[in-house]
Design a protein around this motif. Structure first.
Motif, short mmCIF file in Angstrom:
data_model
loop_
_atom_site.label_atom_id
_atom_site.label_comp_id
_atom_site.label_asym_id
_atom_site.label_seq_id
_atom_site.Cartn_x
_atom_site.Cartn_y
_atom_site.Cartn_z
N ILE A 38 62.98 -28.31 66.70
CA ILE A 38 63.21 -28.79 65.34
C ILE A 38 63.53 -27.59 64.45
CG2 ILE A 38 62.22 -30.07 63.40
CD1 ILE A 38 62.56 -31.71 65.99
N ARG A 39 64.74 -27.53 63.94
CA ARG A 39 65.17 -26.37 63.14
C ARG A 39 65.40 -26.71 61.67
NH1 ARG A 39 63.12 -22.76 65.18
NH2 ARG A 39 64.43 -21.36 63.95
N THR A 40 65.76 -27.96 61.37
CA THR A 40 66.12 -28.33 60.00
C THR A 40 65.48 -29.67 59.64
OG1 THR A 40 68.27 -27.25 60.29
CG2 THR A 40 68.04 -28.71 58.42
N ILE A 41 64.76 -29.68 58.52
CA ILE A 41 64.11 -30.90 58.05
C ILE A 41 64.63 -31.22 56.65
CG2 ILE A 41 61.92 -32.02 57.47
CD1 ILE A 41 60.55 -30.12 59.42
N LEU A 42 65.08 -32.45 56.46
CA LEU A 42 65.59 -32.90 55.16
C LEU A 42 64.48 -33.63 54.41
CD1 LEU A 42 67.73 -33.48 53.05
CD2 LEU A 42 68.60 -35.33 54.53
N LEU A 43 64.15 -33.13 53.24
CA LEU A 43 63.10 -33.71 52.41
C LEU A 43 63.70 -34.16 51.09
CD1 LEU A 43 59.55 -32.17 51.84
CD2 LEU A 43 60.79 -33.33 50.03
N PRO A 44 64.10 -35.44 50.98
CA PRO A 44 64.57 -35.94 49.69
C PRO A 44 63.39 -36.07 48.72
CG PRO A 44 65.34 -37.30 51.52
CD PRO A 44 64.25 -36.42 52.05
N ALA A 45 63.57 -35.57 47.51
CA ALA A 45 62.50 -35.65 46.51
C ALA A 45 62.49 -37.04 45.87
CB ALA A 45 62.68 -34.58 45.45
N ALA A 96 52.84 -33.07 55.00
CA ALA A 96 53.29 -33.38 56.36
C ALA A 96 54.54 -32.59 56.72
CB ALA A 96 53.57 -34.88 56.49
N THR A 97 55.45 -32.44 55.75
CA THR A 97 56.69 -31.70 56.00
C THR A 97 56.40 -30.21 56.18
OG1 THR A 97 57.87 -33.32 54.65
CG2 THR A 97 59.04 -31.30 55.18
N VAL A 98 55.52 -29.68 55.37
CA VAL A 98 55.13 -28.28 55.50
C VAL A 98 54.49 -28.04 56.86
CG1 VAL A 98 53.46 -26.55 54.67
CG2 VAL A 98 54.92 -27.76 53.05
N TYR A 99 53.68 -28.99 57.31
CA TYR A 99 53.02 -28.87 58.61
C TYR A 99 54.04 -28.73 59.74
CZ TYR A 99 50.19 -30.21 62.66
OH TYR A 99 49.58 -30.24 63.89
N LEU A 100 55.03 -29.63 59.76
CA LEU A 100 56.06 -29.57 60.80
C LEU A 100 56.95 -28.35 60.62
CD1 LEU A 100 57.20 -33.29 61.17
CD2 LEU A 100 55.72 -31.98 62.69
N GLY A 101 57.26 -28.00 59.39
CA GLY A 101 58.07 -26.82 59.13
C GLY A 101 57.41 -25.56 59.64
N HIS A 102 56.11 -25.48 59.46
CA HIS A 102 55.36 -24.32 59.94
C HIS A 102 55.31 -24.29 61.47
CE1 HIS A 102 52.30 -21.21 60.12
NE2 HIS A 102 51.58 -22.00 60.91
N LEU A 103 55.06 -25.43 62.10
CA LEU A 103 54.97 -25.49 63.57
C LEU A 103 56.26 -25.04 64.24
CD1 LEU A 103 53.08 -28.79 64.53
CD2 LEU A 103 52.18 -26.47 64.40
N PHE A 104 57.39 -25.48 63.68
CA PHE A 104 58.68 -25.23 64.34
C PHE A 104 59.49 -24.12 63.67
CE2 PHE A 104 57.60 -29.54 65.67
CZ PHE A 104 57.91 -29.50 67.02
N ASP A 105 58.91 -23.46 62.68
CA ASP A 105 59.63 -22.43 61.93
C ASP A 105 60.96 -22.99 61.43
OD1 ASP A 105 60.06 -19.91 60.80
OD2 ASP A 105 61.11 -19.16 62.58
N ALA A 106 60.91 -24.20 60.90
CA ALA A 106 62.12 -24.91 60.45
C ALA A 106 62.45 -24.59 59.00
CB ALA A 106 61.93 -26.42 60.62
N THR A 107 63.68 -24.83 58.64
CA THR A 107 64.12 -24.71 57.25
C THR A 107 64.08 -26.09 56.60
OG1 THR A 107 65.60 -22.85 57.74
CG2 THR A 107 66.03 -24.08 55.72
N ILE A 108 63.45 -26.18 55.43
CA ILE A 108 63.33 -27.45 54.71
C ILE A 108 64.41 -27.52 53.64
CG2 ILE A 108 61.77 -28.98 53.45
CD1 ILE A 108 60.71 -28.11 56.20
N GLY A 140 73.84 -35.52 58.08
CA GLY A 140 74.85 -35.25 59.08
C GLY A 140 75.53 -33.92 58.86
N ARG A 141 75.75 -33.57 57.61
CA ARG A 141 76.42 -32.30 57.30
C ARG A 141 75.60 -31.09 57.69
NH1 ARG A 141 77.25 -32.30 51.46
NH2 ARG A 141 76.58 -34.46 51.22
N ILE A 142 74.28 -31.21 57.62
CA ILE A 142 73.42 -30.07 57.97
C ILE A 142 72.80 -30.22 59.36
CG2 ILE A 142 72.87 -29.62 55.55
CD1 ILE A 142 70.08 -30.86 56.09
N SER A 143 73.17 -31.28 60.07
CA SER A 143 72.60 -31.55 61.40
C SER A 143 71.07 -31.57 61.33
CB SER A 143 73.07 -30.50 62.42
OG SER A 143 74.47 -30.52 62.55
N ALA A 144 70.55 -32.35 60.40
CA ALA A 144 69.10 -32.44 60.22
C ALA A 144 68.42 -32.95 61.49
CB ALA A 144 68.77 -33.37 59.05
N ASP A 145 67.30 -32.34 61.83
CA ASP A 145 66.52 -32.76 63.00
C ASP A 145 65.48 -33.80 62.65
OD1 ASP A 145 67.68 -30.93 64.99
OD2 ASP A 145 66.79 -29.36 63.76
#
Length: 269
Positions: A135-142, A154-166, A223-228
Motif C-alpha cells: 500500500i503506497r498511496t491512500i486517498l482521504l477525502p475531507a 485509521a488512515t494515519v494507522y495504515l499510512g504509518h504501517l505501510f509508509d504510504a503517502t496520504i 485513478g489519476r494517482i493510482s490510489a491503493d
C-alpha cells in the motif's frame, strides 16, 4: 490485550482476498487474526476442518497468530456483536462488488453492515490483487463529519504501517461554501499527519464532474494517482444525507476494485 483483526469468512474468493490483505496488515502491525464464520442454519455443517487447516497454514507460513470462530445466527448481528469486543481494532471484509452489492456480501448488503461496525473496516472486492509493492498511496477525502477524527486515526494507522503517502482531498463546488466543521477537519487532518510524520499531499480541485455527490470525482482522482485505498465515512453528514448512500455505494463498488476504508460513528459498548 493483544490487538486483533476480525475477518468475516465464508470461504468465497472475496473472503480469501480480504484475508490476504489482513495478513499483510497483521505482519506490519504485529496483530492477530480471527476468522468469523457465521452459519445461518442449524442444518448447515460448520467448516471446522477447512478453517482449522487455513488458520494453521497462516500461522505456520507467516508466524501470525490466527484462530477462528463459528457462530450460528443472523450475519449482521453476529458480525456487529463480535466486532464490538475490546480485542479488535480493525476489520477486513470481502465484498462481491457491484454484481451482488444489493444482496450479496457474505449474504448481505455491505454498506448496511459497515455503518454499524465500531472499528475501521477495510472492504476488499472479489478479484482484488494486492500490489507487489504494498500500500503506497491512500486517498482521504475531507468531510464535515463529527466523527471524522476516527477516520483520521485509521488512515494515519495504515499510512504509518505501510509508509504510504496520504492525499488529503477536497472539491470546491460552485455556489457552495465550506462549513466551519469541514475547515476544522482539514486542519485536524494535516496536524495529525505532521505530528505522526506521515507523508502527505494536500489537494484541492474545482468540481469538474457534475453530479449530486462527490464519488465520481473522487474516483476520477483516485485513478489519476493510482490510489491503493480510499478512506470514507460510512455514515452520512446532515447536509448530504439524501445522496450519501448512493455516493458510498459507488465508491464501494468502484470498477478498479480499489479497497475502501470505512469508518462509522459507532462506539464500542
Amino acid at each position: 490485550m493483544e490487538k486483533t483483526i476480525l475477518v468475516p469468512y465464508d470461504l468465497t474468493d472475496a473472503a480469501r482476498r480480504a484475508l490476504d490483505v489482513a495478513v499483510e496488515i497483521a505482519k506490519k502491525g504485529g496483530l492477530k487474526i480471527t476468522l468469523l464464520n457465521v452459519q445461518k442454519s442449524e442444518k448447515l455443517t460448520p467448516p471446522d476442518d477447512e478453517l482449522e487447516k487455513l488458520t494453521s497454514t497462516i500461522s505456520g507460513n507467516s508466524g501470525i497468530k490466527c484462530d477462528y470462530i463459528i457462530r450460528r445466527g443472523n450475519l449482521f448481528t453476529e458480525i456487529e456483536e463480535e466486532s464490538g469486543k475490546t480485542k479488535y481494532n480493525f476489520m477486513v471484509a470481502g465484498s462481491h462488488g457491484y454484481k451482488g452489492f444489493k444482496d450479496k456480501f457474505l449474504g448481505m448488503d455491505i454498506l448496511k453492515l459497515v455503518k454499524n461496525i465500531p472499528v475501521p473496516v477495510l472492504t476488499v472486492q472479489e478479484g482484488y490483487q494486492l500490489p507487489h509493492n504494498g500500500i503506497r498511496t491512500i486517498l482521504l477525502p475531507a468531510s464535515s463529519h463529527e466523527a471524522f477524527g476516527k477516520k483520521i486515526e485509521a488512515t494515519v494507522y495504515l499510512g504509518h504501517l505501510f509508509d504510504a503517502t496520504i492525499h488529503v482531498y477536497t472539491v470546491e463546488k460552485p455556489g457552495f461554501d465550506w462549513s466551519q466543521k469541514l475547515k476544522e477537519n482539514i486542519v485536524k487532518t494535516l496536524t495529525s499527519l505532521e505530528a505522526n510524520k506521515i507523508k502527505y499531499e494536500r489537494v484541492n480541485e474545482q468540481q469538474t464532474v457534475y453530479s449530486p455527490g462527490y464519488a465520481r470525482q473522487i474516483l476520477d482522482y483516485a485513478g489519476r494517482i493510482s490510489a491503493d485505498i480510499i478512506a470514507v465515512m460510512s455514515v452520512a453528514t446532515d447536509e448530504y444525507y439524501y445522496i450519501a448512500d448512493s455516493d458510498k455505494e459507488r465508491l464501494l463498488t468502484n470498477d478498479s476494485k480499489t479497497p475502501v476504508l470505512c469508518v462509522s460513528d459507532k462506539k464500542k459498548i
